[in-house]
Design a protein around this motif. Structure first.
Motif, PDB file in Angstrom:
ATOM      1  N   THR A 119     -79.598  72.685   4.051  1.00 49.87           N
ATOM      2  CA  THR A 119     -79.445  73.801   5.252  1.00 49.87           C
ATOM      3  C   THR A 119     -78.507  72.984   6.234  1.00 49.87           C
ATOM      4  OG1 THR A 119     -81.645  72.992   6.300  1.00 49.87           O
ATOM      5  CG2 THR A 119     -81.589  74.909   4.695  1.00 49.87           C
ATOM      6  N   LEU A 120     -77.502  73.394   6.822  1.00 53.05           N
ATOM      7  CA  LEU A 120     -76.596  72.762   7.988  1.00 53.05           C
ATOM      8  C   LEU A 120     -76.312  73.539   9.000  1.00 53.05           C
ATOM      9  CD1 LEU A 120     -74.915  70.352   8.581  1.00 53.05           C
ATOM     10  CD2 LEU A 120     -73.181  71.364   7.274  1.00 53.05           C
ATOM     11  N   ILE A 121     -76.735  73.033  10.045  1.00 54.44           N
ATOM     12  CA  ILE A 121     -76.241  73.822  11.519  1.00 54.44           C
ATOM     13  C   ILE A 121     -75.547  72.855  12.319  1.00 54.44           C
ATOM     14  CG2 ILE A 121     -77.226  74.859  13.483  1.00 54.44           C
ATOM     15  CD1 ILE A 121     -79.854  75.776  11.914  1.00 54.44           C
ATOM     16  N   VAL A 122     -74.125  73.310  12.613  1.00 52.38           N
ATOM     17  CA  VAL A 122     -73.384  72.629  13.398  1.00 52.38           C
ATOM     18  C   VAL A 122     -73.072  73.591  14.617  1.00 52.38           C
ATOM     19  CG1 VAL A 122     -71.001  71.975  13.827  1.00 52.38           C
ATOM     20  CG2 VAL A 122     -72.140  71.664  11.360  1.00 52.38           C
ATOM     21  N   ASN A 123     -73.523  72.956  15.714  1.00 55.75           N
ATOM     22  CA  ASN A 123     -73.496  73.550  17.140  1.00 55.75           C
ATOM     23  C   ASN A 123     -74.154  74.878  17.158  1.00 55.75           C
ATOM     24  OD1 ASN A 123     -71.951  71.435  18.129  1.00 55.75           O
ATOM     25  ND2 ASN A 123     -69.943  72.498  17.484  1.00 55.75           N
ATOM     26  N   GLY A 124     -75.500  74.948  16.477  1.00 53.17           N
ATOM     27  CA  GLY A 124     -76.061  76.249  16.474  1.00 53.17           C
ATOM     28  C   GLY A 124     -75.742  77.320  15.729  1.00 53.17           C
ATOM     29  N   VAL A 145     -66.877  73.982  14.094  1.00 52.84           N
ATOM     30  CA  VAL A 145     -67.472  75.271  13.715  1.00 52.84           C
ATOM     31  C   VAL A 145     -68.649  75.430  15.278  1.00 52.84           C
ATOM     32  CG1 VAL A 145     -69.849  76.225  12.529  1.00 52.84           C
ATOM     33  CG2 VAL A 145     -67.934  75.032  11.413  1.00 52.84           C
ATOM     34  N   GLY A 146     -68.436  76.725  15.659  1.00 55.40           N
ATOM     35  CA  GLY A 146     -69.235  77.034  16.923  1.00 55.40           C
ATOM     36  C   GLY A 146     -68.860  76.288  18.152  1.00 55.40           C
ATOM     37  N   LEU A 147     -67.578  76.172  18.071  1.00 51.89           N
ATOM     38  CA  LEU A 147     -67.034  75.166  19.425  1.00 51.89           C
ATOM     39  C   LEU A 147     -67.106  76.097  20.653  1.00 51.89           C
ATOM     40  CD1 LEU A 147     -64.314  73.016  17.839  1.00 51.89           C
ATOM     41  CD2 LEU A 147     -66.672  72.376  18.380  1.00 51.89           C
ATOM     42  N   ASN A 148     -67.105  75.618  21.793  1.00 54.21           N
ATOM     43  CA  ASN A 148     -67.077  76.167  22.982  1.00 54.21           C
ATOM     44  C   ASN A 148     -65.424  76.598  23.242  1.00 54.21           C
ATOM     45  OD1 ASN A 148     -67.027  77.227  25.453  1.00 54.21           O
ATOM     46  ND2 ASN A 148     -67.754  75.341  26.502  1.00 54.21           N
ATOM     47  N   THR A 149     -65.075  77.704  23.215  1.00 54.96           N
ATOM     48  CA  THR A 149     -63.544  78.047  22.985  1.00 54.96           C
ATOM     49  C   THR A 149     -62.876  77.909  24.438  1.00 54.96           C
ATOM     50  OG1 THR A 149     -64.288  80.234  23.984  1.00 54.96           O
ATOM     51  CG2 THR A 149     -64.018  79.730  21.465  1.00 54.96           C
ATOM     52  N   GLU A 150     -63.819  77.499  25.599  1.00 54.34           N
ATOM     53  CA  GLU A 150     -63.172  77.482  26.944  1.00 54.34           C
ATOM     54  C   GLU A 150     -62.858  75.720  26.844  1.00 54.34           C
ATOM     55  OE1 GLU A 150     -66.329  78.268  29.693  1.00 54.34           O
ATOM     56  OE2 GLU A 150     -66.278  80.557  29.345  1.00 54.34           O
ATOM     57  N   THR A 151     -63.561  74.925  26.166  1.00 55.35           N
ATOM     58  CA  THR A 151     -63.170  73.393  26.376  1.00 55.35           C
ATOM     59  C   THR A 151     -62.359  72.860  25.186  1.00 55.35           C
ATOM     60  OG1 THR A 151     -65.396  72.937  25.700  1.00 55.35           O
ATOM     61  CG2 THR A 151     -64.767  73.258  28.204  1.00 55.35           C
ATOM     62  N   ALA A 152     -62.567  73.601  24.035  1.00 60.66           N
ATOM     63  CA  ALA A 152     -62.178  72.928  22.933  1.00 60.66           C
ATOM     64  C   ALA A 152     -60.677  72.467  22.690  1.00 60.66           C
ATOM     65  CB  ALA A 152     -62.658  74.035  21.621  1.00 60.66           C
ATOM     66  N   ASN A 153     -60.032  73.123  23.488  1.00 60.91           N
ATOM     67  CA  ASN A 153     -58.608  72.739  23.339  1.00 60.91           C
ATOM     68  C   ASN A 153     -58.086  72.138  24.790  1.00 60.91           C
ATOM     69  OD1 ASN A 153     -57.903  74.069  20.876  1.00 60.91           O
ATOM     70  ND2 ASN A 153     -58.114  76.075  22.106  1.00 60.91           N
ATOM     71  N   ASP A 154     -59.085  71.484  25.574  1.00 61.37           N
ATOM     72  CA  ASP A 154     -58.295  70.881  27.017  1.00 61.37           C
ATOM     73  C   ASP A 154     -57.932  69.146  26.689  1.00 61.37           C
ATOM     74  OD1 ASP A 154     -60.864  69.605  26.284  1.00 61.37           O
ATOM     75  OD2 ASP A 154     -61.762  70.041  28.169  1.00 61.37           O
ATOM     76  N   GLY A 155     -58.021  68.831  25.202  1.00 58.78           N
ATOM     77  CA  GLY A 155     -57.755  67.506  24.860  1.00 58.78           C
ATOM     78  C   GLY A 155     -58.752  66.472  25.260  1.00 58.78           C
ATOM     79  N   LEU A 156     -59.823  66.831  25.772  1.00 58.47           N
ATOM     80  CA  LEU A 156     -60.989  65.882  25.865  1.00 58.47           C
ATOM     81  C   LEU A 156     -61.917  65.888  24.527  1.00 58.47           C
ATOM     82  CD1 LEU A 156     -61.987  66.741  29.247  1.00 58.47           C
ATOM     83  CD2 LEU A 156     -60.406  64.898  28.831  1.00 58.47           C
ATOM     84  N   SER A 255     -73.871  87.858  14.468  1.00 62.07           N
ATOM     85  CA  SER A 255     -74.200  86.446  14.721  1.00 62.07           C
ATOM     86  C   SER A 255     -72.760  86.035  14.202  1.00 62.07           C
ATOM     87  CB  SER A 255     -75.361  86.096  13.912  1.00 62.07           C
ATOM     88  OG  SER A 255     -75.318  84.592  13.969  1.00 62.07           O
ATOM     89  N   GLN A 256     -72.605  84.590  14.835  1.00 63.90           N
ATOM     90  CA  GLN A 256     -71.319  83.955  14.417  1.00 63.90           C
ATOM     91  C   GLN A 256     -71.568  82.865  13.214  1.00 63.90           C
ATOM     92  OE1 GLN A 256     -69.792  81.738  17.806  1.00 63.90           O
ATOM     93  NE2 GLN A 256     -70.158  83.312  19.219  1.00 63.90           N
ATOM     94  N   ASN A 257     -72.799  83.026  12.530  1.00 64.13           N
ATOM     95  CA  ASN A 257     -73.227  82.430  11.323  1.00 64.13           C
ATOM     96  C   ASN A 257     -72.135  82.687  10.481  1.00 64.13           C
ATOM     97  OD1 ASN A 257     -75.124  81.139  12.668  1.00 64.13           O
ATOM     98  ND2 ASN A 257     -76.598  82.256  12.090  1.00 64.13           N
ATOM     99  N   GLU A 258     -71.604  81.645   9.662  1.00 69.02           N
ATOM    100  CA  GLU A 258     -70.769  81.991   8.624  1.00 69.02           C
ATOM    101  C   GLU A 258     -71.176  83.006   7.262  1.00 69.02           C
ATOM    102  OE1 GLU A 258     -69.104  78.518   6.688  1.00 69.02           O
ATOM    103  OE2 GLU A 258     -68.117  78.013   8.596  1.00 69.02           O
TER     104      GLU A 258
END
Length: 317
Positions: A119-124, A145-156, A255-258
């Motif tokens: 069983t594998l859970i990444v970012n909930g 998987v399950g990234l925060n879309t608001e900060t995923a592309n800010d380069g940090l 749910s966002q689960n695959e």
């Protein structure tokens, strides 16, 4: 007619060093002397600034190129490993807290070939590991998987939470014997590694390996808690008081689960006696815990007391 102004020099490429070689009709100035209208036209720092009094000036610059070196794409802040050993099976749990910039998969090695029931859970969000990597005992964990879309592309660096659990088999426990537990190996630098072994209480144990010969009764560092970027959509009144019952209430949206539905994760039973281990700053080093088990030593009988000693004790002598 005098025509004065300012010149600013910026560099776009990294790894390039600029120097002045020759300047005619120019005087060095501070970057703040340049008008704000020009300074706001670039988002890069001004390396060299000049002031001229005549538009007929000459400026020669030299550049030196430096070879860029590779930097880390990911670091792991915490790794916590748990193992519950039973008669013929071992239940493993791995929690990883990491930061990454461009890494798409995390390679985890030392996964025994006889493992099952992953069983594998990444970012909930529940997902599936894939086979691959540099060795035959490797798994690849998807990180995007399950990234925060608001900060995923800010380069940090993106913070990622991983929970992996699985079963492995071993020979049945005898009156005495050995258990070899190679810890799952994360292929990026790790700040802190903690481990908890839960072993049957009917045996005594000796430990060898990379964590020393004795287990502790507790950890100096708290066990890391997995997190999730998934946000609920349910609307409640402003003064609503949340409770544990709200954890079982599902949102209206899917749910966002695959695999769809709620994330399924096995819980490790609270059984046996726990032994704790810690290791700091692990870089490209496989870790293992070797356990030798044997029966508890027989309790020593107290020495026999003679009749004369009993009489002296009763008489207060």
């Amino acid at each position: 007619l005098r025509h004065s102004g300012h010149i600013g020099v910026i560099k776009v490429a990294n790894g390039v060093e600029l120097h002045q070689q020759r300047a005619v009709g120019l005087a060095r100035a501070e970057p703040t002397d340049i008008s704000s209208q020009l300074r706001l036209n670039t988002d890069r720092p001004i390396m060299l600034a000049y002031k001229y009094l005549n538009p007929k000036y000459t400026l020669h610059l030299s550049s030196t190129s430096h070879t860029a070196m590779d930097t880390l794409e990911a670091v792991v802040d915490r790794v916590h490993y748990e193992a519950l050993a039973m008669d013929t099976h071992i239940m493993h749990s791995l929690v990883v807290m990491m930061k990454s910039t461009k890494l798409q998969y995390l390679e985890i090695q030392n996964i025994p070939p006889e493992t099952s029931m992953f069983t594998l859970i990444v970012n909930g969000v529940q997902t599936k590991p894939v086979r691959g990597g540099k060795t035959d005992d490797s798994l690849l964990v998807p990180l995007l998987v399950g990234l925060n879309t608001e900060t995923a592309n800010d380069g940090l660096g993106v913070k990622t939470s991983i929970e992996l659990r699985y079963f492995s088999t071993h020979d049945p426990l005898d009156e005495e014997g050995y258990l070899d537990l190679p810890l799952p190996r994360v292929t990026v630098p790790i700040s802190i590694v903690t481990a908890e072994l839960r072993l049957p209480k009917i045996y005594s144990y000796n430990f060898t390996g990379d964590f020393g010969s004795r287990g502790s009764d507790r950890l100096k560092y708290p066990v890391p808690s997995a997190f999730s970027y998934v946000k609920g959509k349910r609307i409640v009144p402003k003064d609503y008081k949340f409770s544990r019952l709200d954890d079982d209430v599902l949102d209206d949206e899917p749910s966002q689960n695959e695999g769809g539905g709620s994330a399924i994760q096995m819980d490790i039973p609270q059984s046996g006696r726990s032994y704790f281990f810690e290791r700091l700053l692990v870089v490209n080093t496989p870790l293992s815990l070797n356990v030798a088990y044997f029966p508890h030593p027989e309790p020593k009988e107290p020495p026999a007391i003679s009749i004369w000693d009993k009489l002296k004790f009763q008489m207060g002598l």
